[in-house]
Design a protein around this motif. Sequence first.
Motif, PDB file in Angstrom:
ATOM      1  N   PHE A  41       0.831  -1.204   0.000  1.00  0.00           N
ATOM      2  CA  PHE A  41       0.000   0.000   0.000  1.00  0.00           C
ATOM      3  C   PHE A  41       0.873   1.265   0.000  1.00  0.00           C
ATOM      4  O   PHE A  41       0.469   2.297  -0.517  1.00  0.00           O
ATOM      5  CB  PHE A  41      -0.955  -0.001   1.196  1.00  0.00           C
ATOM      6  N   PHE A  66      -5.637  -4.292   6.571  1.00  0.00           N
ATOM      7  CA  PHE A  66      -5.222  -4.607   5.205  1.00  0.00           C
ATOM      8  C   PHE A  66      -3.693  -4.465   5.151  1.00  0.00           C
ATOM      9  O   PHE A  66      -3.175  -3.383   5.379  1.00  0.00           O
ATOM     10  CB  PHE A  66      -5.800  -3.622   4.179  1.00  0.00           C
ATOM     11  N   THR A  67      -2.999  -5.546   4.857  1.00  0.00           N
ATOM     12  CA  THR A  67      -1.546  -5.434   4.806  1.00  0.00           C
ATOM     13  C   THR A  67      -1.034  -5.370   3.368  1.00  0.00           C
ATOM     14  O   THR A  67      -0.145  -4.582   3.054  1.00  0.00           O
ATOM     15  CB  THR A  67      -0.873  -6.616   5.539  1.00  0.00           C
ATOM     16  N   THR A  68      -1.611  -6.203   2.502  1.00  0.00           N
ATOM     17  CA  THR A  68      -1.180  -6.222   1.096  1.00  0.00           C
ATOM     18  C   THR A  68      -2.384  -5.975   0.202  1.00  0.00           C
ATOM     19  O   THR A  68      -3.466  -6.490   0.480  1.00  0.00           O
ATOM     20  CB  THR A  68      -0.657  -7.633   0.715  1.00  0.00           C
ATOM     21  N   PRO A  69      -2.213  -5.225  -0.894  1.00  0.00           N
ATOM     22  CA  PRO A  69      -3.335  -5.035  -1.807  1.00  0.00           C
ATOM     23  C   PRO A  69      -3.752  -6.374  -2.434  1.00  0.00           C
ATOM     24  O   PRO A  69      -2.893  -7.211  -2.719  1.00  0.00           O
ATOM     25  CB  PRO A  69      -2.782  -4.103  -2.891  1.00  0.00           C
ATOM     26  N   THR A  70      -5.045  -6.561  -2.636  1.00  0.00           N
ATOM     27  CA  THR A  70      -5.520  -7.751  -3.344  1.00  0.00           C
ATOM     28  C   THR A  70      -5.233  -7.534  -4.838  1.00  0.00           C
ATOM     29  O   THR A  70      -4.962  -6.401  -5.254  1.00  0.00           O
ATOM     30  CB  THR A  70      -7.038  -7.941  -3.128  1.00  0.00           C
ATOM     31  N   GLN A  72      -7.019  -4.681  -6.410  1.00  0.00           N
ATOM     32  CA  GLN A  72      -6.516  -3.392  -5.902  1.00  0.00           C
ATOM     33  C   GLN A  72      -5.179  -3.053  -6.561  1.00  0.00           C
ATOM     34  O   GLN A  72      -4.943  -1.921  -6.974  1.00  0.00           O
ATOM     35  CB  GLN A  72      -6.375  -3.452  -4.372  1.00  0.00           C
ATOM     36  N   GLN A  96     -15.530  -9.827  -8.691  1.00  0.00           N
ATOM     37  CA  GLN A  96     -16.655 -10.239  -7.852  1.00  0.00           C
ATOM     38  C   GLN A  96     -16.522  -9.656  -6.463  1.00  0.00           C
ATOM     39  O   GLN A  96     -15.441  -9.239  -6.054  1.00  0.00           O
ATOM     40  CB  GLN A  96     -16.648 -11.758  -7.662  1.00  0.00           C
ATOM     41  N   THR A  97     -17.633  -9.752  -5.710  1.00  0.00           N
ATOM     42  CA  THR A  97     -17.589  -9.432  -4.289  1.00  0.00           C
ATOM     43  C   THR A  97     -16.632 -10.428  -3.635  1.00  0.00           C
ATOM     44  O   THR A  97     -16.609 -11.589  -4.026  1.00  0.00           O
ATOM     45  CB  THR A  97     -18.995  -9.603  -3.675  1.00  0.00           C
ATOM     46  N   THR A 156     -13.325  -9.928  -3.557  1.00  0.00           N
ATOM     47  CA  THR A 156     -11.980  -9.771  -4.109  1.00  0.00           C
ATOM     48  C   THR A 156     -11.290  -8.504  -3.583  1.00  0.00           C
ATOM     49  O   THR A 156     -10.130  -8.261  -3.905  1.00  0.00           O
ATOM     50  CB  THR A 156     -12.044  -9.638  -5.646  1.00  0.00           C
ATOM     51  N   GLY A 157     -12.027  -7.701  -2.825  1.00  0.00           N
ATOM     52  CA  GLY A 157     -11.478  -6.428  -2.366  1.00  0.00           C
ATOM     53  C   GLY A 157     -11.782  -5.299  -3.343  1.00  0.00           C
ATOM     54  O   GLY A 157     -11.144  -4.254  -3.341  1.00  0.00           O
ATOM     55  N   THR A 216     -14.212  -3.176  -3.459  1.00  0.00           N
ATOM     56  CA  THR A 216     -14.670  -1.910  -2.875  1.00  0.00           C
ATOM     57  C   THR A 216     -13.470  -1.027  -2.554  1.00  0.00           C
ATOM     58  O   THR A 216     -13.447   0.167  -2.877  1.00  0.00           O
ATOM     59  CB  THR A 216     -15.503  -2.175  -1.604  1.00  0.00           C
ATOM     60  N   GLY A 217     -12.451  -1.634  -1.929  1.00  0.00           N
ATOM     61  CA  GLY A 217     -11.231  -0.881  -1.622  1.00  0.00           C
ATOM     62  C   GLY A 217     -10.545  -0.406  -2.892  1.00  0.00           C
ATOM     63  O   GLY A 217      -9.928   0.661  -2.913  1.00  0.00           O
ATOM     64  N   GLU A 254     -17.091 -11.309   7.761  1.00  0.00           N
ATOM     65  CA  GLU A 254     -15.844 -12.068   7.883  1.00  0.00           C
ATOM     66  C   GLU A 254     -16.130 -13.395   8.583  1.00  0.00           C
ATOM     67  O   GLU A 254     -17.040 -13.482   9.393  1.00  0.00           O
ATOM     68  CB  GLU A 254     -14.854 -11.290   8.767  1.00  0.00           C
ATOM     69  N   ALA A 269     -11.387 -12.745   1.240  1.00  0.00           N
ATOM     70  CA  ALA A 269     -10.056 -12.156   1.365  1.00  0.00           C
ATOM     71  C   ALA A 269      -9.023 -13.170   1.842  1.00  0.00           C
ATOM     72  O   ALA A 269      -8.360 -13.018   2.850  1.00  0.00           O
ATOM     73  CB  ALA A 269     -10.082 -10.926   2.259  1.00  0.00           C
TER      74      ALA A 269
HETATM   75  P1  AMP Z   1     -15.117  -6.670  -1.247  1.00  0.00           P
HETATM   76  O1  AMP Z   1     -14.737  -7.536  -2.396  1.00  0.00           O
HETATM   77  O2  AMP Z   1     -14.845  -5.247  -1.513  1.00  0.00           O
HETATM   78  O3  AMP Z   1     -16.545  -6.924  -0.829  1.00  0.00           O
HETATM   79  O4  AMP Z   1     -14.176  -7.036   0.002  1.00  0.00           O
HETATM   80  C1  AMP Z   1     -14.213  -8.286   0.637  1.00  0.00           C
HETATM   81  C2  AMP Z   1     -13.596  -8.261   2.020  1.00  0.00           C
HETATM   82  O5  AMP Z   1     -12.193  -8.160   1.924  1.00  0.00           O
HETATM   83  C3  AMP Z   1     -14.049  -7.083   2.877  1.00  0.00           C
HETATM   84  O6  AMP Z   1     -14.380  -7.595   4.153  1.00  0.00           O
HETATM   85  C4  AMP Z   1     -12.852  -6.195   2.985  1.00  0.00           C
HETATM   86  O7  AMP Z   1     -12.803  -5.538   4.220  1.00  0.00           O
HETATM   87  C5  AMP Z   1     -11.704  -7.183   2.826  1.00  0.00           C
HETATM   88  N1  AMP Z   1     -10.503  -6.591   2.176  1.00  0.00           N
HETATM   89  C6  AMP Z   1     -10.496  -5.719   1.158  1.00  0.00           C
HETATM   90  N2  AMP Z   1      -9.234  -5.420   0.790  1.00  0.00           N
HETATM   91  C7  AMP Z   1      -8.418  -6.137   1.604  1.00  0.00           C
HETATM   92  C8  AMP Z   1      -6.997  -6.249   1.728  1.00  0.00           C
HETATM   93  N3  AMP Z   1      -6.158  -5.598   0.928  1.00  0.00           N
HETATM   94  N4  AMP Z   1      -6.523  -7.087   2.686  1.00  0.00           N
HETATM   95  C9  AMP Z   1      -7.377  -7.774   3.487  1.00  0.00           C
HETATM   96  N5  AMP Z   1      -8.719  -7.694   3.434  1.00  0.00           N
HETATM   97  C10 AMP Z   1      -9.239  -6.890   2.487  1.00  0.00           C
END
Ligand code: AMP
Length: 416
Positions: A14, A32-36, A39, A57-58, A60-61, A63-64, A320, A347
């Motif tokens: 990040f 969050f330690t590493t970008p998915t 991301q 898809q939902t 995968t991260g 939203t971030g 979670e 995640a």
């Molecule tokens: P989403 O696909 O946006 O619905 O995210 C799925 C889940 O992954 C959510 O609970 C987020 O909080 C979590 N998340 C998103 N990005 C990361 C990341 N880089 N590391 C760990 N968890 C994550």
Amino acid sequence: MLTCRPSPYRTVTFEDFKFNEHLLEGVLSMGFTTPTPIQEMAIPIILAGNDIIACAQTGTGKTGAYLLPVLDHISKTNKHQISTLVLAPTRELAQQIDQQVEGLAYFTGVSSIAVFGGGDGSAYEQQRRGIQNNVNIIIATPGRLIAHLTSGVLKLNHLTHLVLDEADRMLDMGFQDDIMKIISYLPKTRQTMLFSATMPGRIRSLAKAILNNPQSVNIAVSQPAVGIDQQIYRVHDQQKTPLLQMLLKNGSYASVIIFASRKEIVKSLAKELKGMHLKVSAFHSDLEQKEREEILLNFKNKQLPVIIGTDALSRGIDVEGIDLVINYDVPGDPEDYIHRIGRTARAETTGTAITFVNHRDERKLKSIEQLIDKPIRLIAVPDELAGIQQAARPEHSPNKRPQQRRWGNKSKPKKA
Ligand code: AMP
């Protein structure tokens, strides 16, 4: 259009994105330690100011992937106007996105509000006041947003960023005209981001109409997370409920989602499981918004171990630590299978997804296996259940289809 792949050579962090330091603090405090992968691919494109069309898809991260660059932009610019609109198909998803903003933006001073329909007049009034209270990001379902736009309460002339989240589901739900109407209220010069779990032709046409020279990001075509242990049981209808009861009784699962195709089955299963003194709630469209929120909250807080719902539950539920997903029946659309089982192993954790397959559902199973490009592991039905006879006419099975008129008088499909 350009398709991007995550870098195979080094781990992106990040810190590499050079986010505002308060935003980075929020990211780390969220754990969050590493970008998915999504991301890693999408953030640089969005930070560079490009439009984007992303297939993710939902779980995968995603939203971030759009929130972080948007939050970075707001925290480095003007915080006194509405700069960003996120459109989402359901109130549950809108609320979850709002919660992610709250967490990620905690140290930045950036604020957001979720705007969605339902509720009483006081909810509308609360949203109206919130909108006028210097928020930076509005996360909305299309219908309610239009109400605020046409009443003149909401002005979006300074908007710089538009996000369409779960665009495929918005089109499935008939929001295409509403989306185009909302866009007519927005400045023509803006950055637009479209996220969708699937990319049918309709999404590509929408993208053509509203995106400007977008870059495209695609993280492996709809594949379930690797941490999911997928299993099937070949059963007949009379074995389904006893097998479900056995799995719940014998397994040590703390958080379980059961999916069924119709709300009648959802309600009847909830009754049966409650009869076993299991703490379980049925989640369906006949419930008041307040009741639905309470069920989701209790499930999220781990006070409610088992939730049963239709596919309406498979999108947007962001909890979670779900360790088991059970498909009481095979979903009709293979993409829905991926959404359903994606509720576990989020995640990069692990989880189990069990699907009950009767002979009528064999073809649907085949389509799923084609989509995920592998066979799903078959588990033998336990001996105790092998003797259960299949009913000649499954009159009382919860799987029985609703009675249909014989002469083709099509009735309106019911809400799930
Ligand atoms: P989403 O696909 O946006 O619905 O995210 C799925 C889940 O992954 C959510 O609970 C987020 O909080 C979590 N998340 C998103 N990005 C990361 C990341 N880089 N590391 C760990 N968890 C994550």
